[in-house]
Design an enzyme around this catalytic site. Structure first.
Site, mmCIF file in Angstrom:
data_model
loop_
_atom_site.group_PDB
_atom_site.id
_atom_site.type_symbol
_atom_site.label_atom_id
_atom_site.label_comp_id
_atom_site.label_asym_id
_atom_site.label_seq_id
_atom_site.Cartn_x
_atom_site.Cartn_y
_atom_site.Cartn_z
ATOM 1 C CE LYS A 154 21.941 24.755 -4.837
ATOM 2 N NZ LYS A 154 21.758 24.787 -6.272
ATOM 3 C CE LYS B 93 27.455 29.864 -3.385
ATOM 4 N NZ LYS B 93 27.059 28.712 -4.177
ATOM 5 C CE LYS C 52 20.708 32.645 -9.027
ATOM 6 N NZ LYS C 52 20.508 31.511 -9.925
HETATM 7 P P1 TYM Z 1 23.727 29.147 -10.531
HETATM 8 O O1 TYM Z 1 22.472 29.531 -11.206
HETATM 9 O O2 TYM Z 1 23.686 28.811 -9.065
HETATM 10 O O3 TYM Z 1 24.815 30.283 -10.688
HETATM 11 C C1 TYM Z 1 25.107 30.812 -11.967
HETATM 12 C C2 TYM Z 1 26.588 31.106 -12.075
HETATM 13 O O4 TYM Z 1 26.989 32.060 -11.080
HETATM 14 C C3 TYM Z 1 28.122 31.561 -10.371
HETATM 15 N N1 TYM Z 1 28.070 32.052 -8.980
HETATM 16 C C4 TYM Z 1 29.060 32.732 -8.386
HETATM 17 N N2 TYM Z 1 30.270 33.142 -8.831
HETATM 18 C C5 TYM Z 1 31.039 33.850 -7.981
HETATM 19 N N3 TYM Z 1 30.671 34.151 -6.702
HETATM 20 C C6 TYM Z 1 29.463 33.759 -6.214
HETATM 21 N N4 TYM Z 1 29.096 34.075 -4.969
HETATM 22 C C7 TYM Z 1 28.596 33.020 -7.069
HETATM 23 N N5 TYM Z 1 27.352 32.489 -6.921
HETATM 24 C C8 TYM Z 1 27.043 31.901 -8.102
HETATM 25 C C9 TYM Z 1 27.973 30.054 -10.422
HETATM 26 O O5 TYM Z 1 29.207 29.402 -10.181
HETATM 27 C C10 TYM Z 1 27.475 29.856 -11.836
HETATM 28 O O6 TYM Z 1 28.551 29.872 -12.750
HETATM 29 N N6 TYM Z 1 24.603 24.439 -11.779
HETATM 30 C C11 TYM Z 1 24.676 25.785 -12.279
HETATM 31 C C12 TYM Z 1 23.885 26.008 -13.561
HETATM 32 C C13 TYM Z 1 24.200 25.021 -14.624
HETATM 33 C C14 TYM Z 1 25.372 24.974 -15.418
HETATM 34 C C15 TYM Z 1 25.198 23.883 -16.307
HETATM 35 C C16 TYM Z 1 26.529 25.726 -15.453
HETATM 36 C C17 TYM Z 1 23.384 24.024 -15.035
HETATM 37 N N7 TYM Z 1 23.994 23.316 -16.052
HETATM 38 C C18 TYM Z 1 26.171 23.540 -17.244
HETATM 39 C C19 TYM Z 1 27.510 25.380 -16.385
HETATM 40 C C20 TYM Z 1 27.346 24.303 -17.262
HETATM 41 C C21 TYM Z 1 24.132 26.696 -11.215
HETATM 42 O O7 TYM Z 1 23.396 26.304 -10.356
HETATM 43 O O8 TYM Z 1 24.464 27.974 -11.339
#
Ligand code: TYM
Length: 344
Positions: free
Chosen positions: A122, A206, A209
């Site tokens: 990032k 991957k 967004k």
């Molecule tokens: P974020 O907002 O980037 O993504 C949300 C969820 O979507 C999953 N994800 C994917 N799964 C499969 N294939 C993909 N291409 C893909 N892109 C995204 C992510 O793995 C995630 O589960 N750090 C986290 C948010 C967070 C969180 C937490 C999660 C903050 N605190 C505590 C669990 C527990 C994040 O950036 O997700």
């Protein structure tokens, strides 16, 4: 130091996860996270939040942030999360997340954070211009999870390293403060074909967004025509589909489309191959498009309906925030005592 095995956590099982309100939700978020949340809410006490504190580690337009939080909430509800079963809340409405994160910043080691691959991705070439928040982001994530003593964390594959860090922080806190067994060592739930959805334009990247090409992803708010068009344009190869998963190796785009079909249809990739073996993408893609429209179309429609009534979404969030604050309070009070703060 003794060599005794750490005392295991013996509290109840609890599910927790979150999604950042930092852009349009896509198929990866849906299959890697939302679908799993909806399933788990029937099995265990479940906490699902909108990670707005995480979102501001990169610039978010203040005038839009609250609406972005509502949009993620609409996606949760549209994919089947039930506010009577799951506690749904905005992270920033529970100040204990930030407070526990500070304490964990003093538990986690710099060397641990230096290994985090997501920060490297990032921050790119301009590490020195990234926010300090982006660097300590995984520490806040550990606080999110451990504040509720969650034991199961449904996430996509890309979050696995953050979960390992969470376990390291929990173990070090328990050890340093003489509180063995206090925090659980939570498990990442990353099983299933939906845990790593790749870009429709490049099977080695991957689905994300932040990809500049909107054709690389299916957004939950895409209209059916656009979904079908993106699948038609998805990168593939000229070979027919094989009979076994092994024969898909070295064909990342083909493997990804089969994985997407399997995840959307609740089947294994092997079962999908058994159905399409010998056929080319000319035959497979229209079937995938129909399935994607049938699964995602109603979610998008329901999101639009919900977003037309923000007051209703706010009610869900306010009620969830209340419940989350209540659940978080005893952990924070106990941690303050363990650390030795005045008045704790
Ligand atoms: P974020 O907002 O980037 O993504 C949300 C969820 O979507 C999953 N994800 C994917 N799964 C499969 N294939 C993909 N291409 C893909 N892109 C995204 C992510 O793995 C995630 O589960 N750090 C986290 C948010 C967070 C969180 C937490 C999660 C903050 N605190 C505590 C669990 C527990 C994040 O950036 O997700």
């Amino acid at each position: 130091m003794t060599d005794q095995a750490p005392v295991a956590y013996s509290g109840p099982e609890r599910v927790l996860s979150g999604v950042q309100p930092s852009g349009a939700l896509h198929l990866g978020n849906y299959l890697g996270a939302l679908v799993k949340f909806t399933k788990l809410q029937h099995e265990m006490d479940t906490f699902i939040f909108v990670a707005d504190l995480h979102a501001i580690t990169v610039w978010q337009e203040p005038a839009r942030l609250a609406d972005q939080v509502r949009e993620i909430t609409a996606a949760y509800l549209a994919s089947g999360l039930d506010p009577e079963k799951a506690t749904i809340f905005p992270q920033s409405a529970v100040p204990a997340h930030a407070e526990l994160a500070w304490i964990f910043n003093c538990v986690a080691r710099l060397g641990w954070l230096d290994r985090m691959t997501q920060f490297k991705e990032k921050s790119g070439k301009h590490k020195e211009r990234s926010s300090v928040g982006l660097y300590t982001y995984p520490v806040l994530q550990a606080a999110d999870i451990l504040l509720y003593k969650a034991t199961r964390v449904p996430v996509g594959d890309d979050q696995r390293q953050h979960l390992e860090l969470t376990r390291d922080i929990a173990a070090k806190f328990n050890h340093d403060f003489g509180a063995e067994g206090y925090f659980p060592l939570p498990e990442a739930l990353t099983q299933g074909p939906g845990s790593r959805i790749m870009s429709l334009r490049d099977g080695s990247a991957k689905m994300s967004k932040s990809d500049p090409s909107d054709n690389s992803r299916l957004n939950l708010l895409d209209e059916p025509d656009l979904i079908a068009q993106k699948i038609r344009k998805a990168k593939t190869d000229p070979e027919p589909l094989p009979e076994t998963l092994d024969e898909l190796k070295g064909r990342p785009e083909a493997e990804n489309l089969i994985g997407i079909y399997a995840a959307l249809d609740g089947r294994s990739a092997e079962q999908v191959l058994a159905e399409f073996a010998g056929q080319g993408f000319g035959a497979f893609k229209p079937k995938l498009a129909d399935l994607a429209v049938a699964r995602l179309g109603p979610v998008g429609d329901q999101m639009r309906r919900l977003m037309a009534d923000p007051a209703e979404i706010d009610k869900v969030l306010a009620r969830g925030a209340e419940r989350a604050r209540e659940a978080a309070a005893p952990t924070l009070a106990e941690v303050r005592r363990q650390v030795g703060f005045w008045g704790a």
